[in-house]
Design a protein around this motif. Structure first.
Motif, PDB file in Angstrom:
ATOM      1  N   TRP A 177       0.833  -1.199   0.000  1.00 40.91           N
ATOM      2  CA  TRP A 177       0.000   0.000   0.000  1.00 40.91           C
ATOM      3  C   TRP A 177       0.872   1.255   0.000  1.00 40.91           C
ATOM      4  N   ARG A 195      -1.324  -1.052  -4.331  1.00 40.90           N
ATOM      5  CA  ARG A 195      -2.591  -0.471  -3.902  1.00 40.90           C
ATOM      6  C   ARG A 195      -2.357   0.902  -3.277  1.00 40.90           C
ATOM      7  N   LEU A 197      -4.100   3.945  -0.559  1.00 39.07           N
ATOM      8  CA  LEU A 197      -5.036   4.586   0.364  1.00 39.07           C
ATOM      9  C   LEU A 197      -4.747   6.080   0.352  1.00 39.07           C
ATOM     10  N   TYR A 206     -11.021  15.461   1.024  1.00 40.52           N
ATOM     11  CA  TYR A 206     -11.539  14.099   0.880  1.00 40.52           C
ATOM     12  C   TYR A 206     -12.477  13.995  -0.324  1.00 40.52           C
ATOM     13  N   ALA A 210     -12.022  11.331  -3.397  1.00 37.46           N
ATOM     14  CA  ALA A 210     -12.904  10.156  -3.329  1.00 37.46           C
ATOM     15  C   ALA A 210     -13.245   9.577  -4.691  1.00 37.46           C
ATOM     16  N   ASP A 215      -7.880   2.605  -4.030  1.00 38.87           N
ATOM     17  CA  ASP A 215      -8.456   1.411  -3.419  1.00 38.87           C
ATOM     18  C   ASP A 215      -9.236   1.756  -2.160  1.00 38.87           C
ATOM     19  N   ALA A 216      -8.819   2.811  -1.476  1.00 41.53           N
ATOM     20  CA  ALA A 216      -9.526   3.281  -0.288  1.00 41.53           C
ATOM     21  C   ALA A 216      -9.252   4.768  -0.128  1.00 41.53           C
ATOM     22  N   VAL A 217     -10.241   5.489   0.376  1.00 43.19           N
ATOM     23  CA  VAL A 217     -10.095   6.920   0.649  1.00 43.19           C
ATOM     24  C   VAL A 217     -10.741   7.183   2.007  1.00 43.19           C
ATOM     25  N   LEU A 218     -10.016   7.885   2.860  1.00 45.83           N
ATOM     26  CA  LEU A 218     -10.530   8.237   4.178  1.00 45.83           C
ATOM     27  C   LEU A 218     -10.340   9.732   4.409  1.00 45.83           C
ATOM     28  N   ALA A 226     -11.160   1.728  10.772  1.00 50.48           N
ATOM     29  CA  ALA A 226     -11.341   1.938   9.337  1.00 50.48           C
ATOM     30  C   ALA A 226     -10.012   1.830   8.603  1.00 50.48           C
ATOM     31  N   ALA A 230      -9.108  -1.130   5.847  1.00 48.11           N
ATOM     32  CA  ALA A 230      -8.669  -0.826   4.482  1.00 48.11           C
ATOM     33  C   ALA A 230      -7.363  -1.534   4.154  1.00 48.11           C
ATOM     34  N   PRO A 233      -7.711  -6.092   5.108  1.00 50.55           N
ATOM     35  CA  PRO A 233      -9.041  -6.703   5.123  1.00 50.55           C
ATOM     36  C   PRO A 233      -8.965  -8.159   5.555  1.00 50.55           C
TER      37      PRO A 233
END
Length: 240
Positions: A177, A195, A197, A206, A210, A215-218, A226, A230, A233
């Motif tokens: 990541w 990947r 984030l 954000y 988004a 692969d993931a957004v926070l 959370a 991400a 998993p």
């Protein structure tokens, strides 16, 4: 996690992701460009997010009318001196992003490896993370930095992975990541086949990040559950 399963490898960006030091970097670059060229750059809004320090140096040289990239190394040497002169200001203004310490600590387990991939030159990266009291939480010797290695962020990802592998860690790209705060971090991750984030704690909100296909957004790293959901998993990493 089974013994055969490769660990999660987390490549952290620094500025805007782990920490911020408002204004210090701009002041250091202004002083460096003026030292080398005798010309003062009057700060205007330029998109530095996700760029390497060599890229920024070249941009600023052009901004003061100096079209000579051979001066970039001299600017970077002056930048180190500029940051050293501003160290007290850096320590006074540095702000660790929400949830960063908790995330770093939660991932300090046998099932994860953490280092940095940053556009900062290594001396400056170490100075920033030392000011933020984060330097001992990542494997700096496996990181990749602007100038010292490459100017391209995707190449920096590859270099960091080569260093992690040379240190004895098996690499599975689906378990690697890049964690950053700009579209350039995402582009580097995609180019390297790993990947990504993204967090909205830097120059990009954000809502802007988004829809870019990460692969993931926070919004930030404040919700540890959370973050781990991400990056790991299936519960491969649990909250201590």
């Amino acid at each position: 996690m089974t013994d055969r399963e490769p660990p999660i490898v987390v490549l952290w960006d620094i500025d805007g992701t782990l920490m911020r030091s408002p204004g210090v970097g701009v002041r250091a670059f202004v002083a460096a460009v003026e030292e080398v060229t005798g010309r003062r750059w009057e700060p205007v809004r330029l998109d530095f997010g996700g760029r390497t320090d060599p890229d920024i140096a070249a941009l600023l040289l052009a901004a003061v009318g100096v079209d000579d990239v051979s001066l970039v190394p001299a600017v970077l040497e002056a930048l180190v001196r500029g940051y050293a002169a501003l160290d007290a200001d850096l320590q006074a203004t540095v702000r660790v992003m929400p949830g960063v310490v908790e995330a770093l600590d939660a991932l300090a387990v046998p099932g994860a490896v953490q280092t940095v991939v940053t556009g900062n030159i290594e001396v400056v990266a170490r100075q920033k993370l030392t000011a933020a009291r984060l330097v001992e939480r990542v494997r700096m010797e496996w990181g990749a930095f602007g100038s010292d290695d490459h100017t391209d962020r995707a190449a920096l990802v590859e270099l960091a992975l080569a260093r992690v592998a040379a240190g004895g860690t098996a690499i599975e790209r689906e378990r690697v990541w890049v964690v950053g705060d700009t579209p350039r971090d995402l582009a580097a991750a995609r180019a390297a086949g790993v990947r990504c984030l993204l967090v909205g704690t830097g120059a990009h909100a954000y809502e802007d990040l988004a829809g870019r296909g990460a692969d993931a957004v926070l919004p930030d790293l404040a919700e540890l559950a959370a973050v781990l959901a991400a990056l790991a998993p299936g519960g491969n990493i649990t909250i201590p």
